[in-house]
Design an enzyme around this catalytic site. Sequence first.
Site, short mmCIF file in Angstrom:
data_model
loop_
_atom_site.label_atom_id
_atom_site.label_comp_id
_atom_site.label_asym_id
_atom_site.label_seq_id
_atom_site.Cartn_x
_atom_site.Cartn_y
_atom_site.Cartn_z
N LYS A 113 -31.65 -9.89 44.59
CA LYS A 113 -32.87 -10.03 43.90
C LYS A 113 -33.47 -8.54 43.79
O LYS A 113 -32.94 -7.80 44.58
CB LYS A 113 -33.87 -10.82 44.26
CG LYS A 113 -33.20 -12.37 44.58
CD LYS A 113 -33.04 -13.12 43.24
CE LYS A 113 -32.74 -14.41 43.49
NZ LYS A 113 -32.05 -14.90 41.95
N SER A 136 -28.76 -14.42 37.40
CA SER A 136 -30.33 -14.43 37.52
C SER A 136 -30.66 -13.02 37.61
O SER A 136 -31.95 -12.71 37.56
CB SER A 136 -30.60 -14.99 39.08
OG SER A 136 -29.79 -14.03 40.08
#
Length: 199
Positions: free
Chosen positions: A95, A40
């Site tokens: 993230k 990701s």
Amino acid sequence: MNPRWQKVLLEYLEALAVALILAFVIRTFVVQAFKIPSGSMLDTLLIGDHLLVNKFLYGTRIPFTDKVIMPLEDPQRGDVIVFEFPEDTSKDFIKRIIGVPGDVVEMKDKALYRNGEKLVEPYIKHTDPNAQQRRDNFGPITVPAGKYFVLGDNRDESYDSRFWGFVDKEKIRGKAWVIYWSWDGPSEIRFDRIGRMVK
């Protein structure tokens, strides 16, 4: 037992106890190792990268609580952070912070806007040329106080704030700091990534 050997054994046990206490203190309050399990954050972080996460920068969390003390700074836009996944707090996610409290975030056909300005994001990767609702078009939304809006750099293949909402400040474990090891299996060590700062 021979008194001399008894003394040596006691010294070893004391040294081991001190080492374990130091390791616990360092892991709890200073740095923690983290392994990248998914794609990701490609191409910023690769599957198999092993990171050190700075836990001291945003403040030290008192063990077994969400209370944070002595923060040096607040999380900033662009910081790559490790946090407790809101839908399953037994898991840690990593993230990039896109919106801090008070920011207005919007995405139009994959282009990201913050406070009305289109962002230049040299770190992002797109794998799907087609735009989808929610993933590639959302907002505008305002980031509430005490919360952060985060996205993966591999924008089309990241499960992030677009789908499950904001990250509470108290759930942030720390800022990704440096890659200390990287491999794609035992036969492929990525020496060029070892020692690279996470940006």
